[in-house]
Write a protein that holds these residues in place. Structure first.
Motif, PDB file in Angstrom:
ATOM      1  N   VAL A 109      -3.795   5.212  -2.717  1.00 38.50           N
ATOM      2  CA  VAL A 109      -3.170   3.895  -2.534  1.00 38.50           C
ATOM      3  C   VAL A 109      -4.006   2.847  -3.261  1.00 38.50           C
ATOM      4  O   VAL A 109      -5.233   2.842  -3.175  1.00 38.50           O
ATOM      5  N   ALA A 110      -3.344   1.943  -3.986  1.00 35.00           N
ATOM      6  CA  ALA A 110      -4.048   0.879  -4.717  1.00 35.00           C
ATOM      7  C   ALA A 110      -3.292  -0.438  -4.550  1.00 35.00           C
ATOM      8  O   ALA A 110      -2.113  -0.526  -4.897  1.00 35.00           O
ATOM      9  N   ILE A 111      -3.972  -1.451  -4.010  1.00 34.62           N
ATOM     10  CA  ILE A 111      -3.363  -2.759  -3.737  1.00 34.62           C
ATOM     11  C   ILE A 111      -4.099  -3.826  -4.536  1.00 34.62           C
ATOM     12  O   ILE A 111      -5.293  -4.055  -4.346  1.00 34.62           O
ATOM     13  N   GLN A 112      -3.384  -4.493  -5.447  1.00 33.02           N
ATOM     14  CA  GLN A 112      -3.985  -5.559  -6.262  1.00 33.02           C
ATOM     15  C   GLN A 112      -3.961  -6.885  -5.525  1.00 33.02           C
ATOM     16  O   GLN A 112      -2.970  -7.214  -4.869  1.00 33.02           O
ATOM     17  N   VAL A 113      -5.022  -7.665  -5.683  1.00 31.65           N
ATOM     18  CA  VAL A 113      -5.098  -8.989  -5.061  1.00 31.65           C
ATOM     19  C   VAL A 113      -5.983  -9.931  -5.872  1.00 31.65           C
ATOM     20  O   VAL A 113      -6.803  -9.487  -6.678  1.00 31.65           O
ATOM     21  N   ALA A 114      -5.790 -11.230  -5.618  1.00 29.23           N
ATOM     22  CA  ALA A 114      -6.696 -12.241  -6.162  1.00 29.23           C
ATOM     23  C   ALA A 114      -6.616 -13.503  -5.324  1.00 29.23           C
ATOM     24  O   ALA A 114      -6.707 -14.600  -5.849  1.00 29.23           O
ATOM     25  N   ASP A 115      -6.413 -13.374  -4.055  1.00 29.29           N
ATOM     26  CA  ASP A 115      -6.400 -14.401  -2.992  1.00 29.29           C
ATOM     27  C   ASP A 115      -5.616 -13.899  -1.789  1.00 29.29           C
ATOM     28  O   ASP A 115      -5.954 -14.208  -0.655  1.00 29.29           O
ATOM     29  N   CYS A 116      -4.525 -13.132  -2.042  1.00 30.46           N
ATOM     30  CA  CYS A 116      -3.797 -12.521  -0.931  1.00 30.46           C
ATOM     31  C   CYS A 116      -4.693 -11.496  -0.244  1.00 30.46           C
ATOM     32  O   CYS A 116      -5.671 -11.027  -0.814  1.00 30.46           O
ATOM     33  N   LEU A 117      -4.338 -11.157   0.978  1.00 29.60           N
ATOM     34  CA  LEU A 117      -5.152 -10.248   1.777  1.00 29.60           C
ATOM     35  C   LEU A 117      -4.739  -8.793   1.561  1.00 29.60           C
ATOM     36  O   LEU A 117      -3.584  -8.442   1.786  1.00 29.60           O
ATOM     37  N   PRO A 118      -5.676  -7.930   1.159  1.00 31.05           N
ATOM     38  CA  PRO A 118      -5.379  -6.501   1.144  1.00 31.05           C
ATOM     39  C   PRO A 118      -5.798  -5.885   2.475  1.00 31.05           C
ATOM     40  O   PRO A 118      -6.866  -6.182   3.001  1.00 31.05           O
ATOM     41  N   VAL A 119      -4.956  -5.031   3.022  1.00 31.03           N
ATOM     42  CA  VAL A 119      -5.295  -4.323   4.257  1.00 31.03           C
ATOM     43  C   VAL A 119      -5.188  -2.825   3.980  1.00 31.03           C
ATOM     44  O   VAL A 119      -4.142  -2.353   3.521  1.00 31.03           O
ATOM     45  N   LEU A 120      -6.274  -2.096   4.245  1.00 36.34           N
ATOM     46  CA  LEU A 120      -6.283  -0.649   4.108  1.00 36.34           C
ATOM     47  C   LEU A 120      -6.204  -0.010   5.486  1.00 36.34           C
ATOM     48  O   LEU A 120      -6.777  -0.522   6.451  1.00 36.34           O
ATOM     49  N   PHE A 121      -5.498   1.120   5.555  1.00 38.99           N
ATOM     50  CA  PHE A 121      -5.302   1.835   6.813  1.00 38.99           C
ATOM     51  C   PHE A 121      -5.694   3.301   6.626  1.00 38.99           C
ATOM     52  O   PHE A 121      -5.428   3.892   5.576  1.00 38.99           O
ATOM     53  N   ALA A 122      -6.282   3.880   7.645  1.00 36.94           N
ATOM     54  CA  ALA A 122      -6.605   5.302   7.635  1.00 36.94           C
ATOM     55  C   ALA A 122      -6.259   5.900   8.984  1.00 36.94           C
ATOM     56  O   ALA A 122      -6.452   5.271  10.032  1.00 36.94           O
ATOM     57  N   ALA A 123      -5.749   7.121   8.941  1.00 37.37           N
ATOM     58  CA  ALA A 123      -5.371   7.839  10.155  1.00 37.37           C
ATOM     59  C   ALA A 123      -5.527   9.330   9.883  1.00 37.37           C
ATOM     60  O   ALA A 123      -5.647   9.740   8.718  1.00 37.37           O
ATOM     61  N   PRO A 124      -5.554  10.150  10.918  1.00 34.98           N
ATOM     62  CA  PRO A 124      -5.598  11.594  10.681  1.00 34.98           C
ATOM     63  C   PRO A 124      -4.395  12.041   9.849  1.00 34.98           C
ATOM     64  O   PRO A 124      -3.251  11.862  10.266  1.00 34.98           O
ATOM     65  N   GLY A 125      -4.645  12.504   8.642  1.00 36.75           N
ATOM     66  CA  GLY A 125      -3.564  13.011   7.803  1.00 36.75           C
ATOM     67  C   GLY A 125      -2.911  12.020   6.883  1.00 36.75           C
ATOM     68  O   GLY A 125      -1.974  12.376   6.158  1.00 36.75           O
ATOM     69  N   GLY A 126      -3.367  10.768   6.850  1.00 37.86           N
ATOM     70  CA  GLY A 126      -2.725   9.810   5.958  1.00 37.86           C
ATOM     71  C   GLY A 126      -3.514   8.532   5.776  1.00 37.86           C
ATOM     72  O   GLY A 126      -4.343   8.169   6.615  1.00 37.86           O
TER      73      GLY A 126
END
Length: 260
Positions: A109-126
């Motif tokens: 997963v790749a989320i581009q930003v330059a002021d907006c908020l990036p949120v990363l998520f992790a869980a078992p299997g994904g």
């Protein structure tokens, strides 16, 4: 050959996801090959940077992840895509969404930003990531991302961990009444929770919005296992981060995550 860890610049932000086997980071200005206003780790392809430099910087992201980073065509919406091998085939258009989910160790997963908020998520299997500017945030991009991650990985929200990256901070994020209304607030001329009233130089009503606070409020309501990050301001930390509001044709950063 350099290891994945060796390819992660020491200045990049490193989230921690307890008990899960993932690789994750958010880039800063440091560690790339771009020059001038884009120096040096610009991953944005629409900011008048040398395309070869952008390609080299994006390749470094994938190498540091140990997986193919799937960049999106972000549109400030709330739609989520589940990544599949066809999304990295030559000539395939970028997914026009603001969040993605991966259950495959070879697709990151790749989320581009330059002021907006990036949120990363992790869980078992994904893993997942969301581009949460105020429009996407008000539109439910975080809720949609968690729902899609849980469906894809077969987990519950309480098993999901979230990390918020760098975004424009509450002392710098000036907004108008339309933003308050998007979050269900009446544009009254005084402070409100997560919106500090501060008229502009012409005396027009303006507020300073707490984007991280607004996101945390929504993440907490989902009952996630843990929520962390959100301690950096892209606008005020100009030597470390790109900022769209400060320099529109400057660079773009990326928050990325992959399963190991």
């Amino acid at each position: 050959m350099l290891s994945e860890a060796a390819l992660i610049d020491p200045d990049w932000l490193r989230p921690e996801f307890t008990g899960l086997s993932v690789q994750a980071f958010m880039t800063t200005r440091a560690g790339g090959v771009s020059q001038g206003a884009h120096a040096s780790m610009n991953v944005g392809g629409a900011v008048e940077d040398d395309p070869a430099a952008v390609a080299a910087n994006r390749a470094r992201v994938s190498q540091a992840l140990g997986a193919q980073a799937v960049f999106l065509h972000q549109v400030h919406g709330s739609d989520v895509a589940r990544l599949a091998p066809e999304h990295v085939l030559p000539g395939v258009p970028q997914l026009k969404v603001d969040a993605s989910v991966s259950t495959r160790p070879d697709l990151a997963v790749a989320i581009q930003v330059a002021d907006c908020l990036p949120v990363l998520f992790a869980a078992p299997g994904g893993v997942a990531g969301a581009h949460a500017g105020w429009r996407g945030l008000a539109g439910g991009v975080l809720e949609n991302t968690v729902a899609e991650l849980c469906a894809a990985a077969g987990c519950q929200p309480g098993q999901v961990q979230a990390w918020m990256g760098a975004c424009i901070g509450p002392s710098a994020f000036e907004v108008g009444a339309d933003v308050l209304q998007a979050f269900g607030r009446a544009p009254l001329l005084h402070d409100q929770p997560l919106f500090s009233y501060r008229p502009n130089a012409a005396g027009e009503p303006r507020w300073r919005a707490d984007l991280v606070g607004l996101a945390r409020q929504r993440l907490q309501a989902l009952g996630l296992g843990s929520i962390s990050g959100g301690a950096w301001c892209t606008y005020s930390e100009d030597s470390r981060f790109f900022s769209y509001r400060r320099e529109r044709l400057g660079g773009r950063m990326v928050a990325a995550i992959s399963l190991r």
